[in-house]
Design a protein around this motif. Structure first.
Motif, short mmCIF file in Angstrom:
data_model
loop_
_atom_site.label_atom_id
_atom_site.label_comp_id
_atom_site.label_asym_id
_atom_site.label_seq_id
_atom_site.Cartn_x
_atom_site.Cartn_y
_atom_site.Cartn_z
N SER A 18 7.23 36.81 61.09
CA SER A 18 6.29 36.62 59.98
C SER A 18 7.02 36.50 58.65
O SER A 18 6.69 35.65 57.81
CB SER A 18 5.30 37.78 59.92
OG SER A 18 4.55 37.86 61.10
N VAL A 19 8.04 37.35 58.46
CA VAL A 19 8.81 37.29 57.22
C VAL A 19 9.52 35.94 57.10
O VAL A 19 9.52 35.31 56.03
CB VAL A 19 9.83 38.45 57.17
CG1 VAL A 19 10.79 38.28 56.00
CG2 VAL A 19 9.12 39.78 57.07
N VAL A 20 10.12 35.49 58.19
CA VAL A 20 10.83 34.19 58.18
C VAL A 20 9.85 33.06 57.88
O VAL A 20 10.15 32.15 57.09
CB VAL A 20 11.55 33.96 59.52
CG1 VAL A 20 12.10 32.54 59.59
CG2 VAL A 20 12.66 34.98 59.72
N LEU A 21 8.67 33.10 58.49
CA LEU A 21 7.68 32.04 58.27
C LEU A 21 7.21 32.03 56.82
O LEU A 21 7.01 30.95 56.24
CB LEU A 21 6.49 32.24 59.21
CG LEU A 21 6.75 31.96 60.70
CD1 LEU A 21 5.51 32.27 61.52
CD2 LEU A 21 7.18 30.51 60.90
N VAL A 22 7.03 33.21 56.23
CA VAL A 22 6.63 33.28 54.82
C VAL A 22 7.70 32.66 53.93
O VAL A 22 7.39 31.89 52.99
CB VAL A 22 6.35 34.74 54.41
CG1 VAL A 22 6.18 34.84 52.89
CG2 VAL A 22 5.09 35.25 55.10
N ILE A 23 8.97 32.97 54.20
CA ILE A 23 10.06 32.42 53.40
C ILE A 23 10.14 30.90 53.54
O ILE A 23 10.29 30.17 52.56
CB ILE A 23 11.39 33.08 53.80
CG1 ILE A 23 11.38 34.57 53.44
CG2 ILE A 23 12.57 32.38 53.12
CD1 ILE A 23 12.59 35.33 53.92
#
Length: 326
Positions: free
Chosen positions: A24-29
């Motif tokens: 999720s963090v990677v997708l947000v970035i």
């Protein structure tokens, strides 16, 4: 229902939850980068590689974007951002270079030379300084450093020699680098101190047993062993320096100008404005499409620069670890 929520996690369930969080963090970035790139595209589309060039008054170009209205022509997107890029690189390189030198020496003193009572006071103070808001440093610069530079370091001959180009009145490169160094050095000291503390004491004692001096033992054994940590500290400090906006906006002089080293001592007093400070100052006019696209283009350049910094730092740390292992 409540029992199932508070039931101890199995390894598999914990692995899935942590994996989902990381993804999720990677997708947000990634989504953030894609969004900024889409918004920045019109600026790069109308300028091409000349966006990174020089030859124009960047302040006048930004002002023209605001006045271009809601339906600007292609000419309204014209921007030559070299003075802003140069100011960003100049302040960051000088501050980080000076900060690494100070951080390593200060860390050696704290870990190797300072009495325990002094160490117990200095370490918390350093970590507190790392958390001071940048606007506080900006106030110190405006109220203390800028008047001092204006009254005691800049003479009338220097002011007159460049009066046809710029005004020397205190804010500029020197104050910007001094305050930026003060901001990022505590971060580096904290990281280097932790790394030095983790070096096995037997390594240094072995070097001392061979007859080398204490200073040489620290430099050849301890500092050599923590080179990856020094690189990590420099990368983290560089990222903060690249993104610093408020403090630099207050003390840099806020002018799209490129200080030139061949100007002599005046070089230190010449005004400038990095990319992050420009974004902060121009955000009020973001309703203008041309200016909005240019601001996003500056943000994209900062993001990409941070990405390359991170990748470069990782590669350097890996090579240093391999060299230390050998």
């Amino acid at each position: 229902m409540l029992r199932s929520l508070f039931r101890p996690l199995t390894d598999r369930r914990a692995e899935r939850m942590l994996g989902a969080t990381a993804v999720s963090v990677v997708l947000v970035i990634v989504a953030m980068i894609v969004f900024i790139a889409i918004e920045a595209w019109p600026s790069f589309q109308h300028n091409g590689l000349s966006w990174f060039g020089s030859g124009k008054d960047v302040d006048a170009e930004l002002g023209a974007m605001v006045n271009a209205g809601a339906d600007p022509s292609g000419d309204a997107y014209q921007l030559r951002a070299w003075p802003l890029l140069y100011a960003t690189a100049l302040t960051t390189v000088l501050a980080v270079g000076l900060g690494v030198f100070i951080a390593v020496l200060a860390s050696i003193f704290i870990v190797e030379l300072a009495p325990p009572r002094v160490r117990s006071i200095v370490v918390p103070v350093v970590r507190l300084l790392a958390a001071v808001p940048s606007v506080v440093y900006g106030l110190i610069g405006i109220l203390v450093l800028v008047p001092f530079v204006n009254d005691h370091l800049i003479n009338e001959g220097q002011r007159e020699s460049v009066s046809y180009v710029i005004t020397l009145n205190g804010p500029g490169l020197l104050v910007s680098v001094v305050l930026l160094t003060l901001m990022i050095t505590p971060i580096m000291i904290s990281i280097v101190v932790d790394a030095l503390t983790a070096v096995p004491r037997g390594w240094r004692e072995g070097a001392l047993a061979l007859g080398v001096t204490r200073w040489r033992a620290v430099m050849s054994v301890s500092v050599r062993a923590i080179r990856p940590a020094i690189v990590a500290a420099a990368v983290l400090a560089s990222a903060r320096a690249l993104g610093e906006a408020i403090m630099l906006s207050m003390v840099s002089g806020s002018k799209g100008f490129s200080p030139q080293p061949w100007d002599g001592l005046i070089f230190l007093f010449e005004p400038l404005r990095p990319l992050a400070a420009t974004i902060a100052e121009q955000s009020e006019g973001i309703a203008a499409p041309a200016l909005k696209s240019s601001i996003y283009a500056m943000a994209l350049v900062l993001l990409v620069s941070s990405l390359f910094l991170s990748i470069g730092g990782s590669l350097i740390k890996r090579r240093l670890r391999l060299g230390t292992a050998r």
